[in-house]
Write a protein that holds these residues in place. Structure first.
Motif, PDB file in Angstrom:
ATOM      1  N   GLN A  50       0.846  -1.108   0.057  1.00  0.00           N
ATOM      2  CA  GLN A  50       0.074  -0.001   0.194  1.00  0.00           C
ATOM      3  C   GLN A  50       0.861   1.389   0.043  1.00  0.00           C
ATOM      4  O   GLN A  50       0.454   2.257  -0.430  1.00  0.00           O
ATOM      5  CB  GLN A  50      -1.230   0.000   1.151  1.00  0.00           C
ATOM      6  N   LYS A  51       2.117   1.366   0.334  1.00  0.00           N
ATOM      7  CA  LYS A  51       3.251   2.088   0.241  1.00  0.00           C
ATOM      8  C   LYS A  51       4.375   1.751  -0.208  1.00  0.00           C
ATOM      9  O   LYS A  51       4.766   0.616   0.387  1.00  0.00           O
ATOM     10  CB  LYS A  51       3.194   2.834   1.696  1.00  0.00           C
ATOM     11  N   THR A  70       8.615   8.012  -2.727  1.00  0.00           N
ATOM     12  CA  THR A  70       7.691   7.420  -2.048  1.00  0.00           C
ATOM     13  C   THR A  70       6.292   7.266  -2.944  1.00  0.00           C
ATOM     14  O   THR A  70       5.929   8.231  -3.705  1.00  0.00           O
ATOM     15  CB  THR A  70       7.174   8.109  -0.968  1.00  0.00           C
ATOM     16  N   GLU A  72       2.433   6.052  -2.900  1.00  0.00           N
ATOM     17  CA  GLU A  72       1.230   5.663  -2.162  1.00  0.00           C
ATOM     18  C   GLU A  72       0.031   6.506  -2.567  1.00  0.00           C
ATOM     19  O   GLU A  72      -0.178   7.452  -3.267  1.00  0.00           O
ATOM     20  CB  GLU A  72       1.368   5.815  -0.638  1.00  0.00           C
ATOM     21  N   THR A 112       8.093   1.044   3.842  1.00  0.00           N
ATOM     22  CA  THR A 112       7.491   0.256   2.793  1.00  0.00           C
ATOM     23  C   THR A 112       6.341  -0.523   3.399  1.00  0.00           C
ATOM     24  O   THR A 112       6.589  -1.281   4.302  1.00  0.00           O
ATOM     25  CB  THR A 112       8.293  -0.580   1.808  1.00  0.00           C
ATOM     26  N   GLU A 113       5.066  -0.533   3.058  1.00  0.00           N
ATOM     27  CA  GLU A 113       4.012  -1.179   3.984  1.00  0.00           C
ATOM     28  C   GLU A 113       3.239  -2.141   2.989  1.00  0.00           C
ATOM     29  O   GLU A 113       2.724  -1.807   1.889  1.00  0.00           O
ATOM     30  CB  GLU A 113       2.983  -0.152   4.361  1.00  0.00           C
TER      31      GLU A 113
END
Length: 145
Positions: A50-51, A70, A72, A112-113
């Protein structure tokens, strides 16, 4: 060729299973530390994000002028590939990912997700006696301890 290094084959195989909101790189680091793994090779990873936080070099000079990016907020990001190694407990991983806006390739960074899941498979390399050092330009390379 700067060096040729030998370990003692492969040791434990570690499978890390992450879920929504887990931090990818930080979770890998935590698991390596908990398992006492100093050196390993990353066989691969699959999942969704998701990120995504990564960097890439922007200079051909003696030092790397990195650009941090980044991604997202534009929907799911497919984790297409994760490659790398772990030397002296420190993971160095590169990522290939894609969302509806394009492809992303670079050095994986903290933050990072995971979206739905991430499955990471590592193989320990026991007896490998190397570490990373920086040269006079700040470029990291491998050498024997």
């Amino acid at each position: 060729m700067k060096g040729l290094f030998y370990g003692e084959g492969t040791g434990r195989i570690i499978v890390i299973n992450l879920g929504r909101g887990d931090l990818l790189l930080e979770s890998i680091r935590d698991r390596l530390k908990a398992e006492g793994i100093r050196n390993a090779v990353l066989f691969g990873a699959v999942g969704s994000l998701q990120k995504l936080v990564y960097h890439l070099p922007t200079s051909m000079g003696p030092t790397s002028n990195d650009r941090f990016i980044t991604v997202e907020g534009s929907g799911p990001i497919e984790l297409g590939s994760l490659s790398g190694n772990v030397i002296d407990g420190d993971p160095h991983m590169h990522i290939v990912a894609q969302d509806k806006n394009g492809n992303y390739v670079g050095h994986l960074e903290e933050g990072t997700e995971v979206l739905f899941l991430a499955e990471i498979i590592l193989a320990e390399i026991p007896g490998l006696n190397i570490h990373r050092v920086k040269n006079e330009h700040g470029v990291v390379y491998l050498t024997e301890k």
